[in-house]
Write a protein that holds these residues in place. Structure first.
Motif, PDB file in Angstrom:
ATOM      1  N   GLN A   1       0.660  -1.087   0.446  1.00 14.26           N
ATOM      2  CA  GLN A   1      -0.259   0.402   0.101  1.00 14.26           C
ATOM      3  C   GLN A   1       0.356   1.103  -0.090  1.00 14.26           C
ATOM      4  O   GLN A   1       0.739   2.467  -0.652  1.00 14.26           O
ATOM      5  CB  GLN A   1      -0.625  -0.262   1.405  1.00 14.26           C
ATOM      6  CG  GLN A   1      -2.193   0.620   1.091  1.00 14.26           C
ATOM      7  CD  GLN A   1      -2.491   0.948   2.102  1.00 14.26           C
ATOM      8  OE1 GLN A   1      -2.472   1.341   3.317  1.00 14.26           O
ATOM      9  NE2 GLN A   1      -4.263   0.916   2.302  1.00 14.26           N
TER      10      GLN A   1
ATOM     11  N   THR B   1       2.382   1.573  -3.800  1.00 12.18           N
ATOM     12  CA  THR B   1       2.143   2.091  -4.779  1.00 12.18           C
ATOM     13  C   THR B   1       2.055   3.131  -5.751  1.00 12.18           C
ATOM     14  O   THR B   1       2.420   3.094  -6.546  1.00 12.18           O
ATOM     15  CB  THR B   1       0.449   1.676  -4.421  1.00 12.18           C
ATOM     16  OG1 THR B   1      -0.124  -0.110  -3.502  1.00 12.18           O
ATOM     17  CG2 THR B   1      -0.755   1.581  -5.506  1.00 12.18           C
TER      18      THR B   1
ATOM     19  N   LYS C   1       3.273   3.448  -9.378  1.00  4.37           N
ATOM     20  CA  LYS C   1       2.191   4.265 -10.610  1.00  4.37           C
ATOM     21  C   LYS C   1       3.402   4.524 -11.661  1.00  4.37           C
ATOM     22  O   LYS C   1       3.556   4.459 -12.591  1.00  4.37           O
ATOM     23  CB  LYS C   1       1.042   4.391  -9.896  1.00  4.37           C
ATOM     24  CG  LYS C   1       0.233   3.971  -8.816  1.00  4.37           C
ATOM     25  CD  LYS C   1      -1.051   4.699  -9.059  1.00  4.37           C
ATOM     26  CE  LYS C   1      -1.797   4.244  -8.245  1.00  4.37           C
ATOM     27  NZ  LYS C   1      -3.121   4.851  -7.444  1.00  4.37           N
TER      28      LYS C   1
ATOM     29  N   LYS D   1      -2.847 -12.293  -5.648  1.00  8.42           N
ATOM     30  CA  LYS D   1      -3.791 -11.932  -6.647  1.00  8.42           C
ATOM     31  C   LYS D   1      -4.880 -11.117  -6.682  1.00  8.42           C
ATOM     32  O   LYS D   1      -4.841 -10.675  -7.629  1.00  8.42           O
ATOM     33  CB  LYS D   1      -4.859 -13.835  -6.588  1.00  8.42           C
ATOM     34  CG  LYS D   1      -3.445 -14.392  -7.146  1.00  8.42           C
ATOM     35  CD  LYS D   1      -4.644 -15.922  -6.931  1.00  8.42           C
ATOM     36  CE  LYS D   1      -3.784 -17.613  -6.917  1.00  8.42           C
ATOM     37  NZ  LYS D   1      -4.833 -18.702  -7.183  1.00  8.42           N
ATOM     38  N   GLN D   2      -4.682 -10.623  -5.212  1.00  9.34           N
ATOM     39  CA  GLN D   2      -6.127  -9.449  -5.318  1.00  9.34           C
ATOM     40  C   GLN D   2      -5.080  -8.357  -6.014  1.00  9.34           C
ATOM     41  O   GLN D   2      -6.009  -7.196  -6.017  1.00  9.34           O
ATOM     42  CB  GLN D   2      -6.451  -9.085  -2.894  1.00  9.34           C
ATOM     43  CG  GLN D   2      -7.246 -10.358  -2.923  1.00  9.34           C
ATOM     44  CD  GLN D   2      -8.819 -10.209  -3.220  1.00  9.34           C
ATOM     45  OE1 GLN D   2      -9.533 -11.531  -3.519  1.00  9.34           O
ATOM     46  NE2 GLN D   2      -8.827  -9.380  -3.822  1.00  9.34           N
ATOM     47  N   HIS D   3      -4.030  -7.960  -5.298  1.00  3.53           N
ATOM     48  CA  HIS D   3      -3.161  -6.652  -5.392  1.00  3.53           C
ATOM     49  C   HIS D   3      -3.218  -6.734  -7.225  1.00  3.53           C
ATOM     50  O   HIS D   3      -3.233  -5.670  -8.243  1.00  3.53           O
ATOM     51  CB  HIS D   3      -2.123  -6.667  -4.688  1.00  3.53           C
ATOM     52  CG  HIS D   3      -1.993  -6.911  -2.893  1.00  3.53           C
ATOM     53  ND1 HIS D   3      -1.188  -6.657  -2.359  1.00  3.53           N
ATOM     54  CD2 HIS D   3      -3.073  -5.555  -2.829  1.00  3.53           C
ATOM     55  CE1 HIS D   3      -1.946  -6.044  -1.152  1.00  3.53           C
ATOM     56  NE2 HIS D   3      -2.617  -4.655  -1.416  1.00  3.53           N
TER      57      HIS D   3
ATOM     58  N   ALA E   1      -4.509  -8.062  -9.212  1.00  4.49           N
ATOM     59  CA  ALA E   1      -6.268  -8.009  -9.842  1.00  4.49           C
ATOM     60  C   ALA E   1      -6.343  -6.733 -10.346  1.00  4.49           C
ATOM     61  O   ALA E   1      -7.308  -5.981 -11.472  1.00  4.49           O
ATOM     62  CB  ALA E   1      -7.381  -8.588  -9.107  1.00  4.49           C
ATOM     63  N   GLU E   2      -6.130  -5.643  -8.530  1.00  7.61           N
ATOM     64  CA  GLU E   2      -6.461  -4.271  -8.846  1.00  7.61           C
ATOM     65  C   GLU E   2      -5.562  -3.427  -9.823  1.00  7.61           C
ATOM     66  O   GLU E   2      -6.021  -2.376 -10.419  1.00  7.61           O
ATOM     67  CB  GLU E   2      -6.595  -3.809  -7.532  1.00  7.61           C
ATOM     68  CG  GLU E   2      -7.749  -4.419  -7.249  1.00  7.61           C
ATOM     69  CD  GLU E   2      -8.671  -3.492  -5.796  1.00  7.61           C
ATOM     70  OE1 GLU E   2      -8.083  -2.561  -5.906  1.00  7.61           O
ATOM     71  OE2 GLU E   2      -9.176  -4.308  -4.817  1.00  7.61           O
ATOM     72  N   LEU E   3      -4.240  -3.798  -9.401  1.00  3.23           N
ATOM     73  CA  LEU E   3      -3.149  -2.538  -9.797  1.00  3.23           C
ATOM     74  C   LEU E   3      -2.537  -2.651 -11.120  1.00  3.23           C
ATOM     75  O   LEU E   3      -2.133  -1.611 -11.732  1.00  3.23           O
ATOM     76  CB  LEU E   3      -1.939  -2.811  -8.671  1.00  3.23           C
ATOM     77  CG  LEU E   3      -2.002  -2.962  -6.904  1.00  3.23           C
ATOM     78  CD1 LEU E   3      -1.100  -3.050  -6.594  1.00  3.23           C
ATOM     79  CD2 LEU E   3      -2.716  -1.493  -7.188  1.00  3.23           C
TER      80      LEU E   3
ATOM     81  N   GLU F   1      -4.254  -2.441 -13.763  1.00  2.00           N
ATOM     82  CA  GLU F   1      -4.481  -1.002 -14.333  1.00  2.00           C
ATOM     83  C   GLU F   1      -3.753  -0.220 -14.209  1.00  2.00           C
ATOM     84  O   GLU F   1      -3.893   1.088 -14.894  1.00  2.00           O
ATOM     85  CB  GLU F   1      -6.327  -0.696 -13.784  1.00  2.00           C
ATOM     86  CG  GLU F   1      -6.391   1.042 -14.016  1.00  2.00           C
ATOM     87  CD  GLU F   1      -8.143   1.085 -12.944  1.00  2.00           C
ATOM     88  OE1 GLU F   1      -8.332   2.000 -13.328  1.00  2.00           O
ATOM     89  OE2 GLU F   1      -8.323   0.220 -12.289  1.00  2.00           O
ATOM     90  N   TYR F   2      -2.350   0.094 -13.675  1.00  2.00           N
ATOM     91  CA  TYR F   2      -1.712   0.375 -13.372  1.00  2.00           C
ATOM     92  C   TYR F   2       0.034   0.401 -13.980  1.00  2.00           C
ATOM     93  O   TYR F   2       0.536   0.744 -13.194  1.00  2.00           O
ATOM     94  CB  TYR F   2      -1.776   1.243 -11.558  1.00  2.00           C
ATOM     95  CG  TYR F   2      -2.360   1.630 -10.879  1.00  2.00           C
ATOM     96  CD1 TYR F   2      -3.241   3.438 -11.299  1.00  2.00           C
ATOM     97  CD2 TYR F   2      -3.728   0.718 -10.145  1.00  2.00           C
ATOM     98  CE1 TYR F   2      -4.362   3.436 -10.887  1.00  2.00           C
ATOM     99  CE2 TYR F   2      -4.521   1.626 -10.065  1.00  2.00           C
ATOM    100  CZ  TYR F   2      -5.172   2.651 -10.573  1.00  2.00           C
ATOM    101  OH  TYR F   2      -6.547   3.096  -9.311  1.00  2.00           O
TER     102      TYR F   2
END
Length: 250
Positions: free
Chosen positions: A116, A119, A123, A159-161, A163-165, A167-168
């Motif tokens: 976190q 991040t 990016k 896997k959670q991260h 899936a979300e990250l 995008e960046y």
């Protein structure tokens, strides 16, 4: 500030130190993070292009400071290697809640907090995150109720991260080491345990810290630019074989 920088937690020894050395060979700078200040200062003094940062990854305020220190050193973060971890083994009946929390706060909370906190910087560089789980997070074993559960959670968190990250354009992967030949493992593994591991591993040996570092650095590099959300067992084939080692049973 064009030189790439990796932030490696648990960098004072073992896999973290081997990973640091390989990043340096690749021409990167490395922010070496560990809460063992004495050992970290010693090994960092023996290397160029590194910054020793004495921080505890389980503490949110120290994690935020860790990121500030890294950016002051290198101006960027291109890879985060969440390697810091603790291991406390024993029968389920002897696992106190204090022991459970000690394992979870470093092995799981630390990965969450560091990811976190890094991040925004990742990016900017479209960088990579590499988590260190364990073969104990993929297959259950005796004497590892807290440790194995923490590492299984790291696999899901990866896997959670991812899936979300994604995008960046931040890639997130995980390495699950099998038995690794370190000073600590050789000190605590009896000849019977070593022989049992050799019998259970298709490659018939422990892995080396350098072999783990090779996979870690590959997954953090542009050579793995289309790889994310993956769990790579670096274990000599251990996960492909049966369950349980008699020598490890209580």
């Amino acid at each position: 500030m064009d030189q790439k920088c990796a932030l490696v937690t648990g960098a004072a020894r073992g896999i973290g130190l081997a990973t640091t050395d390989l990043f340096l060979e690749m021409g990167w700078r490395v922010a070496m993070i560990d809460r063992d200040g004495e050992e970290l200062t010693k090994v960092a003094a023996e290397r160029d292009n590194v910054q020793a940062i004495i921080r505890d990854v389980s503490n949110p305020q120290e994690v935020d400071a860790m990121v500030r220190d890294t950016l002051a050193f290198a101006g960027r973060i291109d890879a985060l290697v969440n390697n810091a971890g603790v291991a406390e083994f024993g029968p389920v009946k002897d696992c106190t809640f204090d022991m459970w929390r000690r394992v979870m706060e470093t092995n799981l909370d630390g990965v969450f907090l560091c990811t976190q906190a890094c991040t925004d910087a990742l990016k900017e560089t479209q960088g990579a995150i590499l988590n260190i789980a364990s073969i104990s997070g993929l297959r259950a074993s005796t004497l590892r109720v807290a440790y194995g559960t923490s590492k299984a959670a790291v696999i899901q968190l990866t896997k959670q991260h991812a899936a979300e990250l994604g995008e960046y354009n931040i890639r997130v992967n995980c390495v699950a080491p099998g038995p690794v030949k370190t000073k600590l493992s050789m000190a605590v593994h009896s000849p019977e345990i070593i022989a049992a591991y050799h019998d259970a591993i298709p490659l018939n040996r422990y892995g080396s810290e350098r072999e783990l570092a090779e996979v870690i650095c590959f997954l953090c590099s542009e050579k793995a630019s289309y790889v994310t959300g993956q769990i790579v067992a670096v274990d000599g084939g251990f996960d492909s074989t049966g369950v349980g080692l008699p020598a490890l049973r209580d």
